[in-house]
Design a protein around this motif. Structure first.
Motif, mmCIF file in Angstrom:
data_model
loop_
_atom_site.group_PDB
_atom_site.id
_atom_site.type_symbol
_atom_site.label_atom_id
_atom_site.label_comp_id
_atom_site.label_asym_id
_atom_site.label_seq_id
_atom_site.Cartn_x
_atom_site.Cartn_y
_atom_site.Cartn_z
ATOM 1 N N CYS A 378 -55.462 -63.500 -29.787
ATOM 2 C CA CYS A 378 -54.559 -62.994 -28.749
ATOM 3 C C CYS A 378 -55.258 -61.902 -27.942
ATOM 4 O O CYS A 378 -55.515 -60.808 -28.453
ATOM 5 N N ALA A 379 -55.556 -62.188 -26.685
ATOM 6 C CA ALA A 379 -56.275 -61.213 -25.859
ATOM 7 C C ALA A 379 -55.350 -60.098 -25.375
ATOM 8 O O ALA A 379 -55.754 -58.936 -25.301
ATOM 9 N N GLU A 380 -54.119 -60.441 -25.037
ATOM 10 C CA GLU A 380 -53.146 -59.476 -24.515
ATOM 11 C C GLU A 380 -53.762 -58.630 -23.399
ATOM 12 O O GLU A 380 -53.623 -57.411 -23.340
ATOM 13 N N ASP A 381 -54.433 -59.305 -22.459
ATOM 14 C CA ASP A 381 -55.157 -58.598 -21.403
ATOM 15 C C ASP A 381 -54.413 -58.601 -20.076
ATOM 16 O O ASP A 381 -54.954 -58.197 -19.056
ATOM 17 N N GLN A 382 -53.177 -59.082 -20.080
ATOM 18 C CA GLN A 382 -52.356 -59.055 -18.875
ATOM 19 C C GLN A 382 -50.981 -58.503 -19.225
ATOM 20 O O GLN A 382 -50.579 -58.523 -20.393
ATOM 21 N N TYR A 384 -47.293 -58.281 -20.177
ATOM 22 C CA TYR A 384 -46.442 -59.242 -20.865
ATOM 23 C C TYR A 384 -45.157 -59.426 -20.053
ATOM 24 O O TYR A 384 -44.394 -58.486 -19.845
ATOM 25 N N ASN A 392 -50.985 -64.701 -20.602
ATOM 26 C CA ASN A 392 -51.528 -64.133 -21.842
ATOM 27 C C ASN A 392 -51.766 -65.267 -22.828
ATOM 28 O O ASN A 392 -50.829 -65.828 -23.394
ATOM 29 N N ARG A 406 -48.921 -63.038 -28.134
ATOM 30 C CA ARG A 406 -48.980 -61.659 -28.635
ATOM 31 C C ARG A 406 -49.108 -61.691 -30.152
ATOM 32 O O ARG A 406 -48.542 -62.560 -30.824
ATOM 33 N N ARG A 407 -49.816 -60.725 -30.665
ATOM 34 C CA ARG A 407 -50.024 -60.668 -32.114
ATOM 35 C C ARG A 407 -48.695 -60.529 -32.853
ATOM 36 O O ARG A 407 -47.779 -59.829 -32.403
#
Length: 486
Positions: A378-382, A384, A392, A406-407
């Motif tokens: 999970c990159a979660e780079d944008q 949510y 994401n 998401r984690r």
């Protein structure tokens, strides 16, 4: 024994399609007999249990994507020669095109054109249609709903039918068509409440008896043994739909239409006794099968656009079950509980290990490994954004998760079991724009009409919020055409 009189119109089934046909013919001054397999308390098939969403912007305009959605889901690997032929006037179509199982463009255009006047007709009985909240958190099209749902529709139409003089035969099942020497349909052979056979003569017959979601033999034949044993009707009305209408028409030479090997699937909580106990929270968690492995991209698109395919994939897993695992971060999603209609709460624990040990039959060690790998991916780079596709992604996984990745790490940890419920089957009969049943050469079978689930127009993915509307539109067309031409 013989039924005492010949009715102008015989209607098999008392859901929205059958009742729309019956009332339309009655308003034209025709005599009508209705057959209903259930007792009076259960009449209406699937319509009784649905909220009756309709793919419309308001009660006088269809959704902008109405015809486009049917075109996108017109079948698999269509022959380009078919597409070219179907682009021309239907009067020039060769027989193989007229009888082809795809939803032909003229049929869908008639559907779209007749939806608003059909709603106006239903409103003339005091029924109301307006936007209302849907249990899905996202919407990929415009929808309105009948106030009071499908139950309000069938109760009001049945009241009108009886007032106008319809004869309603409950606990009566049509089992075969009656035909003259030229092949015209002249009624049905039926079994009554006592199980005895009776011939019911009619100048025209409308088959509006549903699909075959309540018939395990037909499900096994068309969907395959593995899928058939894993799915069940989404509500009690589906158990009455056993496919006789389709079978008797096919035996009489009717052309099949729609995708016989598929069905409209909904993800439901197998623990709940409620009709349509749907679980739509899975795009915000992970779906695991009994082996503790992910098996599909949970968020390739919004739930309302992808749940048919996701839920059919669940039916294909070992024992036809999956679990959606999610955590306390779901509380960041506004009104997330609206996406769950089960009356049974999720299992919950303060730790992931504590949650997994509660799941009988799940490989908890593999599940722990799967979730750990998912968390790492999970990159979660944008930002949510749970109510639109946010990009994401957990792209390095196989299968990936394309959005809302998401984690799973914040207590409490939660899980719902999910199985695939069968709203209705896709396979049915080929009809023309007047709802007349066509034979294998695209010719009208005299005296025979079909409407509702008994008609096949769906392939690939269900065109959402069109089934009740299909029943009302083609039921009304069948009733009017039969009343005016027979």
């Amino acid at each position: 024994m013989a039924h005492p009189a010949t009715t102008d119109l015989l209607v098999v089934g008392c859901g929205i399609a059958g009742l729309s046909a019956a009332v339309s013919a009655l308003q034209e001054g025709r005599s009508v007999t209705l057959l209903e397999r259930s007792d009076p308390a259960d009449f209406g098939g699937n319509t009784r249990w649905t909220e009756a969403y309709m793919r419309m912007k308001n009660d006088s305009e269809i959704a902008d994507d109405f015809e486009e959605a049917f075109a996108r889901n017109s079948g698999w690997n269509l022959d380009p020669n078919l597409v070219v032929e179907a682009a021309g006037p239907s009067a020039h179509w060769p027989a193989w095109v007229r009888a082809h199982p795809f939803p032909d463009p003229e049929l869908i255009a008639r559907f779209a054109d007749q939806a608003p006047p059909t709603i106006a007709w239903l409103k003339s009985f005091g029924l109301r249609f307006e936007p209302q909240p849907i249990y899905l958190l996202t919407q990929n099209t415009a929808r309105i709903a009948a106030q009071g749902g499908g139950l309000a529709l069938i109760e009001r139409l049945m009241q009108e039918a009886v007032t106008l003089g319809a004869q309603v035969l409950y606990r009566t099942t049509a089992i075969d068509l009656l035909r003259d020497e030229a092949g015209a349909v002249q009624g049905v052979l039926a079994t009554g409440p006592d199980g005895k056979r009776q011939r019911i003569a009619a100048r025209a017959t409308v088959l509006a008896s549903g699909g075959y979601e309540g018939n395990p033999e037909m499900l096994t034949h068309y969907l395959g043994a593995t899928r058939a044993r894993h799915i069940r009707p989404v509500a009690r009305g589906g158990y009455y739909n056993r496919g006789e209408g389709i079978r008797m028409a096919l035996a009489a030479g009717a052309a099949p239409a729609g995708e016989y090997g598929s069905y409209h699937a909904e993800p439901v909580d197998p623990r709940s006794r409620l009709p349509e106990a749907v679980i739509f929270i899975w795009p915000y968690g992970v779906l695991l099968n009994r082996h503790g492995r992910r098996f599909i991209d949970e968020a390739e698109g919004t739930a309302d656009a992808t749940y048919d395919n996701v839920t059919r994939a669940i039916a294909d897993q070992t024992d036809g079950i999956a679990w959606v695992i999610f955590d306390g971060r779901v509380d960041d999603i506004p009104q997330w509980r609206r996406s769950i209609r089960s009356d049974i709460p999720p299992l919950e624990a303060p730790t992931l290990d504590g949650l997994l040990v509660q799941l009988d039959g799940l490989d908890s060690a593999a599940a722990t490994e799967t979730i750990a790998a998912y968390n790492l991916a999970c990159a979660e780079d944008q930002p949510y954004e749970p109510l639109r596709l946010d990009g994401n992604a957990a792209a390095m996984l196989a299968p990936p998760k394309s959005n809302w990745a998401r984690r799973i790490e914040r207590p409490p940890f939660r899980v719902f079991p999910i199985v695939s419920a069968n709203c209705f089957t896709f396979g049915g009969l080929k009809v023309n724009t007047d709802a007349q049943v066509l034979d294998m050469d695209g010719r009208v079978i005299a005296g025979l009409y079909a409407a509702g689930e008994t008609v096949g127009i769906y392939n690939n993915v269900y065109v959402g919020s069109t089934s009740v509307l299909r029943g009302a539109v083609f039921g009304r067309l069948a009733g009017l055409h039969a009343a005016r031409t027979t």
